[in-house]
Design an enzyme around this catalytic site. Sequence first.
Site, short mmCIF file in Angstrom:
data_model
loop_
_atom_site.label_atom_id
_atom_site.label_comp_id
_atom_site.label_asym_id
_atom_site.label_seq_id
_atom_site.Cartn_x
_atom_site.Cartn_y
_atom_site.Cartn_z
N THR A 215 0.84 -1.19 0.00
CA THR A 215 0.00 0.00 0.00
C THR A 215 0.88 1.24 0.00
O THR A 215 1.93 1.26 0.63
CB THR A 215 -0.92 0.04 1.22
N LYS B 182 -6.48 10.94 -2.95
CA LYS B 182 -7.00 9.70 -3.52
C LYS B 182 -7.73 10.00 -4.81
O LYS B 182 -8.80 10.59 -4.82
CB LYS B 182 -7.92 8.98 -2.54
N TRP C 133 -3.91 6.01 -4.52
CA TRP C 133 -3.26 7.05 -3.72
C TRP C 133 -2.21 7.82 -4.51
O TRP C 133 -1.47 7.25 -5.30
CB TRP C 133 -2.55 6.44 -2.52
N GLU D 295 -4.63 -2.58 4.74
CA GLU D 295 -4.19 -3.17 6.01
C GLU D 295 -5.27 -3.99 6.69
O GLU D 295 -5.01 -4.66 7.69
CB GLU D 295 -3.76 -2.05 6.99
P1 ADP Z 1 -8.56 0.52 -0.48
O1 ADP Z 1 -8.21 -0.70 -1.17
O2 ADP Z 1 -9.79 0.37 0.38
O3 ADP Z 1 -8.62 1.75 -1.34
P2 ADP Z 1 -6.29 1.73 0.73
O4 ADP Z 1 -5.44 1.19 1.81
O5 ADP Z 1 -5.68 2.08 -0.57
O6 ADP Z 1 -7.39 0.67 0.57
O7 ADP Z 1 -7.07 2.99 1.24
C1 ADP Z 1 -7.73 3.02 2.48
C2 ADP Z 1 -8.26 4.39 2.73
O8 ADP Z 1 -9.21 4.75 1.73
C3 ADP Z 1 -8.99 4.57 4.02
O9 ADP Z 1 -8.14 4.75 5.12
C4 ADP Z 1 -9.82 5.81 3.72
O10 ADP Z 1 -9.05 7.00 3.83
C5 ADP Z 1 -10.18 5.61 2.27
N1 ADP Z 1 -11.49 4.96 2.16
C6 ADP Z 1 -11.76 3.66 1.97
N2 ADP Z 1 -13.08 3.44 1.91
C7 ADP Z 1 -13.67 4.64 2.08
C8 ADP Z 1 -15.03 5.09 2.13
N3 ADP Z 1 -16.07 4.27 1.97
N4 ADP Z 1 -15.24 6.40 2.35
C9 ADP Z 1 -14.24 7.27 2.50
N5 ADP Z 1 -12.94 6.92 2.45
C10 ADP Z 1 -12.66 5.61 2.25
#
Ligand code: ADP
Length: 541
Positions: free
Chosen positions: A177, A432, A437, A323
């Site tokens: 990540t 994002k 990211w 995570e």
């Molecule tokens: P993912 O595969 O879920 O995108 P990441 O580790 O790349 O996993 O990103 C996680 C982050 O994405 C979270 O800590 C949060 O900031 C954001 N995020 C994930 N789901 C949501 C949601 N439903 N609403 C707002 N932010 C979210």
Amino acid sequence: MMPFPLTLASLLERAGKLFPAVEVVSSRPDNSIHRYDYREMHRRARALAAALQDLGLQRGDRVATLMWNHHVHLETYFGIPSVGGVLHTLNLRLHPDELAYIVNHAADRWLIVDDVLLPLYEKIREKVRIERAYVVPFSGHPVPSGYEDYEALLQSSSGHPAYPDLDENDAAGMCYTSGTTGTPKGVVYSHRAIALHSYSISLPDNFSISRCDCLLPAMSMFHANAWGLPYAAVMNGSKVVLPGPNLQPERLLDLLSAEQVTLTGAVPTIWLGVMDALERQPKRWQLAPGLRIVIAGSAAPESLFRRFEKFGVRVIQAWGMTETTPIVTVGTLKPHLENCPDDRKFQVRARQGLPSPFADVRAIGDHGEVPWNDQTPGELEVRGPFIAASYYNLPEERNRWSADGWLRTGDVVTIDPEGYVKITDRTKDLIKSGGEWISSVDLENALVGHPAVKEAAVVAVPDSKWVERPLAVVVVKEDARVTPEELRCFLAEKFAKWQLPDDFIFVPELPHTSTGKLLKSQLRKQFKDWPRLSVKAEGTT
Ligand code: ADP
């Protein structure tokens, strides 16, 4: 009770025995369709497992994949871990340098790569230390000469793997990540975590996945286990439809309609595009009645719930992180809330949701845990059996975990008295964009490496398609001159194109906190209406 381990080989064997005729449908790059069933998926996943053992796979060896969502990726999801290997999914959107770093940090031993992604592989080939790469003829064309063929690997296999006695805590998969600042960090998923997570998302109050469902994971299989959908599909014996690289709204709608998909999911950007296409041609597609769309990765706007509802489509918001395997909270209603007025229901459903069983949540403010009063913000912390306790091979990276072992998520939330979590902000210095990211700190560090740049801040600005996009705010050194185009070219050497700031704004100075840190919140506020603000002047002082 028996100390019976929760392992993925058990799910693979079950699917082969109980659901042999269930289909797995894949869309190739040219939009043609590949179809087979679980009997064939089971046979080929076992062939892969046995072939890896013949190659000398040892428990814990990493096998990387660089692939789109399709049936061979599904085979690797089960074939690799069932014999003790660790499936390491690589994010094909990363810059080649970052990808090479990740492959080497994980010490991947083999790579399985789509033929259509060979140009990307060629960019990292000389930089990575893998033993062999196997090429999947995903395009339907023969594998180019000079490469090893995945199909030949399967054909050379006895087809009978010797399943080792795995411990359920053994590693089954891993994913890096960039969801925290600095270098990418690996998260290792155990068999047990994946098994429990598969149960968790399948629950009726979460995604409610059953053998009657047809699942289309439109989130990437290289990103956080595609939110667990491939594992849950095989566990339940659900039909699976895999879209390959065909994520354009019309192509997705074609697949959803032709295969009568009942559950799908992806980041908001994908569904904003799909919604527009549906509204443009409301009669063109016949979606399955009661289709559910899981949206996570970024906040799903409430308007999207309402717009989809008009088409009989139910949006479910979920929250998670790489995570956390990744789904922790899911925004479905408690029964007494079903009787509320629509506005209230949409409001609750647009929250990130209730924590799943075995997943504990709390919000920590300046003075410890905050009350669940829907008012007081705090940083969301989580713990549970599918939540990472550390990063892979980075013992010094401990600040993501509290002293008592909870994962500090970097998301700022309020929790209401019912237990619904709502994200209000984040402490992570990240942007994002379209579910991926972009590190503002990395961009800033790179920018100040330019001889004309004195100081730079990169902030997220709202974007109707990508949810957020990066904007660079730059202070130029006295007597220096630089243009946005020069800065863009300078950054392009280190970053993937989609990570580059959309624009560069030149200012005489940047706002700072009393301790000298960049005051990003002020910049975010100042530029929230960008690009309607037209402050794009050439950088001169
Ligand atoms: P993912 O595969 O879920 O995108 P990441 O580790 O790349 O996993 O990103 C996680 C982050 O994405 C979270 O800590 C949060 O900031 C954001 N995020 C994930 N789901 C949501 C949601 N439903 N609403 C707002 N932010 C979210």
